[in-house]
Design a protein around this motif. Structure first.
Motif, PDB file in Angstrom:
ATOM      1  N   PRO A   1       7.609  -1.739  -5.188  1.00 58.78           N
ATOM      2  CA  PRO A   1       8.719  -2.354  -4.432  1.00 58.78           C
ATOM      3  C   PRO A   1       8.684  -3.889  -4.422  1.00 58.78           C
ATOM      4  O   PRO A   1       9.700  -4.512  -4.691  1.00 58.78           O
ATOM      5  CB  PRO A   1       8.573  -1.760  -3.026  1.00 58.78           C
TER       6      PRO A   1
ATOM      7  N   LEU B   1       0.824  -1.215   0.000  1.00 57.68           N
ATOM      8  CA  LEU B   1       0.000   0.000   0.000  1.00 57.68           C
ATOM      9  C   LEU B   1       0.863   1.273   0.000  1.00 57.68           C
ATOM     10  O   LEU B   1       0.724   2.133   0.860  1.00 57.68           O
ATOM     11  CB  LEU B   1      -0.939  -0.016   1.210  1.00 57.68           C
ATOM     12  N   CYS B   2       1.764   1.355  -0.974  1.00 58.57           N
ATOM     13  CA  CYS B   2       2.655   2.521  -1.030  1.00 58.57           C
ATOM     14  C   CYS B   2       2.157   3.563  -2.034  1.00 58.57           C
ATOM     15  O   CYS B   2       2.691   4.649  -2.107  1.00 58.57           O
ATOM     16  CB  CYS B   2       4.064   2.072  -1.395  1.00 58.57           C
ATOM     17  N   TRP B   3       1.162   3.238  -2.833  1.00 58.97           N
ATOM     18  CA  TRP B   3       0.569   4.127  -3.836  1.00 58.97           C
ATOM     19  C   TRP B   3       1.549   4.550  -4.935  1.00 58.97           C
ATOM     20  O   TRP B   3       1.281   5.481  -5.675  1.00 58.97           O
ATOM     21  CB  TRP B   3      -0.025   5.384  -3.185  1.00 58.97           C
ATOM     22  N   LYS B   4       2.695   3.880  -5.052  1.00 60.18           N
ATOM     23  CA  LYS B   4       3.665   4.300  -6.076  1.00 60.18           C
ATOM     24  C   LYS B   4       3.122   4.052  -7.475  1.00 60.18           C
ATOM     25  O   LYS B   4       3.354   4.827  -8.386  1.00 60.18           O
ATOM     26  CB  LYS B   4       4.989   3.555  -5.881  1.00 60.18           C
TER      27      LYS B   4
HETATM   28  S1  SF4 Z   1       3.308   0.012  -6.092  1.00 58.27           S
HETATM   29 FE1  SF4 Z   1       2.995  -2.165  -5.662  1.00 58.27          FE
HETATM   30  S2  SF4 Z   1       3.073  -2.295  -3.411  1.00 58.27           S
HETATM   31 FE2  SF4 Z   1       2.760  -0.145  -3.941  1.00 58.27          FE
HETATM   32  S3  SF4 Z   1       0.513   0.120  -3.899  1.00 58.27           S
HETATM   33 FE3  SF4 Z   1       1.083  -0.355  -6.034  1.00 58.27          FE
HETATM   34  S4  SF4 Z   1       0.870  -2.569  -6.173  1.00 58.27           S
HETATM   35 FE4  SF4 Z   1       0.909  -2.089  -4.010  1.00 58.27          FE
END
Ligand code: SF4
Ligand code: SF4
Length: 227
Positions: free
Chosen positions: A121, A64-67
Motif C-alpha cells: 500500500p 505491517l500488512c504482510w501483503k
Molecule cells: S506490503 Fe509493504 S506495507 Fe505491507 S508489510 Fe510488505 S512492505 Fe510493509
C-alpha cells in the motif's frame, strides 16, 4: 579406394577450425575495440534502470500488512512485529504505523520476480539496482532489510525475545481494554440506577413540600387534626 566423402569431412573440420581461430585472432588483436567481458569486480558494468536487484525497504512507511510476503510465490519474505508504536524497539525498527522486529528476504530462494512490490500500500518495498549478494555459506544469504545487513544469529536472538515481548504487550493491552470496558459498563449502570431513582425521590420531595405549604396556609386545619 578411399571415398571422396572422407576427404570432404576432413576439409569441413579444418575449415571450421580455421574460421573459429580467425574470429579468436580478430578479437585478440582488437581486444580494446571488441571487448565483450569486463574484469568484475574490479570493473562494473552499467545497470539498466529497470534492473531488479536486491530489495530495499522504507521501514518507516511499512504498515505491517504482510501483503508482500503473502504474494511471494516462493515464500521467502519473513516479517514479524506489531502494528502501532508500542512494540519492543531494541534491535527493531519503529515506523509511523508499525514496530518491526524482523523483515528479511532469503536470497537462496528469491527469484527476483518483483511481485512483492505490487501490492504494497505505501509502496515501501522495491528491488534496487544492487545484484552483488554472494557468500560461501548459504546461512548468510538471508538479508535483514531493517539493517541492510546479513541476518545473523544475534538478530535471531532479538527476534525471539521480541516475539515473547510482543505477546506480553498484546496480552497487557487486551487486559487494559477489558478493564476499561468493564469500568465504562459499571459507570453506565450507575448512571442508569441514578436516573431511575431520581423521579421517585423528586415525587416524594414534591409531596412533602406541598404538605408543608398547605400546613402553613391553613394552620387551623392542622390544629383541628391535632385535637
Ligand atoms: S506490503 Fe509493504 S506495507 Fe505491507 S508489510 Fe510488505 S512492505 Fe510493509
Ligand atoms: S522478488 Fe519475487 S521471489 Fe523475491 S521476495 Fe519478491 S515476490 Fe518473493
Amino acid at each position: 579406394m578411399i571415398p571422396c566423402a572422407y576427404f570432404m569431412n576432413i576439409f569441413k573440420v579444418a575449415r571450421s577450425i580455421w574460421i573459429g581461430m580467425g574470429i579468436t585472432l580478430k578479437y585478440f588483436l582488437n581486444h580494446k575495440k571488441t571487448l565483450c567481458t569486463i574484469q568484475y569486480p574490479r570493473e562494473k558494468d552499467l545497470i539498466p534502470a529497470r534492473h531488479r536487484g536486491i530489495h530495499y525497504l522504507e521501514t518507516e512507511k511499512c504498515v505491517l500488512c504482510w501483503k508482500c510476503s503473502d504474494i511471494c510465490p516462493v515464500d521467502c519474505i519473513y516479517i514479524e512485529g506489531v502494528r502501532g508504536v508500542d512494540g519492543p524497539l531494541q534491535g527493531g525498527y519503529r515506523g509511523q504505523k508499525a514496530t518491526l522486529s524482523k523483515f528479511t528476504v532469503d536470497y537462496t530462494v528469491c527469484i527476483f520476480c518483483g511481485l512483492c512490490e505490487e501490492p504494497c500500500p505505501p509502496k515501501c518495498i522495491w528491488l534496487g539496482p544492487e545484484f552483488d549478494y554472494h557468500s560461501t555459506d548459504r546461512t548468510m544469504m538471508e538479508k535483514n532489510l531493517l539493517s541492510d545487513e546479513v541476518y545473523t544469529e544475534s538478530d535471531e536472538v532479538f527476534v525471539e525475545w521480541a516475539r515473547g515481548e510482543n505477546e506480553r504487550l498484546q496480552e497487557e493491552k487486551k487486559k487494559q481494554k477489558e478493564a476499561e470496558k468493564a469500568a465504562k459498563a459499571a459507570e453506565k449502570a450507575a448512571a442508569v440506577a441514578v436516573a431511575e431513582e431520581t423521579p421517585a425521590e423528586a415525587a416524594e420531595e414534591t409531596t412533602e413540600e406541598a404538605s408543608a405549604e398547605a400546613a402553613e396556609e391553613n394552620p387551623e386545619v392542622e390544629g383541628d387534626a391535632a385535637e
